[in-house]
Write a protein that holds these residues in place. Sequence first.
Motif, short mmCIF file in Angstrom:
data_model
loop_
_atom_site.label_atom_id
_atom_site.label_comp_id
_atom_site.label_asym_id
_atom_site.label_seq_id
_atom_site.Cartn_x
_atom_site.Cartn_y
_atom_site.Cartn_z
N ILE A 38 31.94 43.28 23.84
CA ILE A 38 32.05 41.97 24.00
C ILE A 38 32.61 41.72 25.43
O ILE A 38 32.52 40.77 26.20
CB ILE A 38 33.03 41.34 22.93
N GLU A 39 33.59 42.57 25.60
CA GLU A 39 34.68 42.57 26.82
C GLU A 39 33.48 42.54 28.11
O GLU A 39 33.54 42.13 29.25
CB GLU A 39 35.52 43.42 27.11
N ALA A 41 29.95 41.94 28.25
CA ALA A 41 29.51 40.77 28.36
C ALA A 41 30.14 39.84 29.09
O ALA A 41 29.58 38.90 29.86
CB ALA A 41 28.93 40.44 27.04
N ARG A 42 31.63 39.43 28.65
CA ARG A 42 32.19 38.52 29.25
C ARG A 42 32.31 38.83 30.70
O ARG A 42 32.45 37.86 31.47
CB ARG A 42 33.53 38.09 28.52
N ARG A 43 32.79 40.00 31.08
CA ARG A 43 32.81 40.14 32.56
C ARG A 43 31.71 40.02 33.23
O ARG A 43 31.70 39.51 34.41
CB ARG A 43 33.45 41.76 32.63
N GLN A 45 29.06 37.95 32.66
CA GLN A 45 28.99 36.62 32.67
C GLN A 45 29.91 35.87 33.81
O GLN A 45 29.49 34.92 34.25
CB GLN A 45 29.22 35.79 31.20
N ALA A 46 31.11 36.18 33.57
CA ALA A 46 31.99 35.74 34.56
C ALA A 46 31.35 36.14 36.01
O ALA A 46 31.48 35.04 36.94
CB ALA A 46 33.53 36.09 34.47
N ASP A 49 28.50 33.90 36.87
CA ASP A 49 29.00 32.36 36.88
C ASP A 49 29.52 32.20 38.50
O ASP A 49 29.27 31.15 39.19
CB ASP A 49 29.91 32.00 35.83
#
Length: 71
Positions: A38-39, A41-43, A45-46, A49
């Motif tokens: 999860i971490e 994937a968020r990194r 995605q950030a 973006d």
Amino acid sequence: MISLGVFVGLLAALVVFLIVTLVRRGNRATENADGLLIEQARRTQAHDDRSSYSSMTVHNTFPTTRDARRP
């Protein structure tokens, strides 16, 4: 009506509680593989973006201190 001293005291207690909570939480490592995924994937995605919505990408120009539409 609540007095100013009681109000400030309650705000101070809330601030102290939040600080203690955040300090206790710390920067602990994730304990399982799901959390790591999860971490990651968020990194990712950030990062995507930041690349997709940069000033150069959105406006096709470098950011300046003056907006081109304003005199």
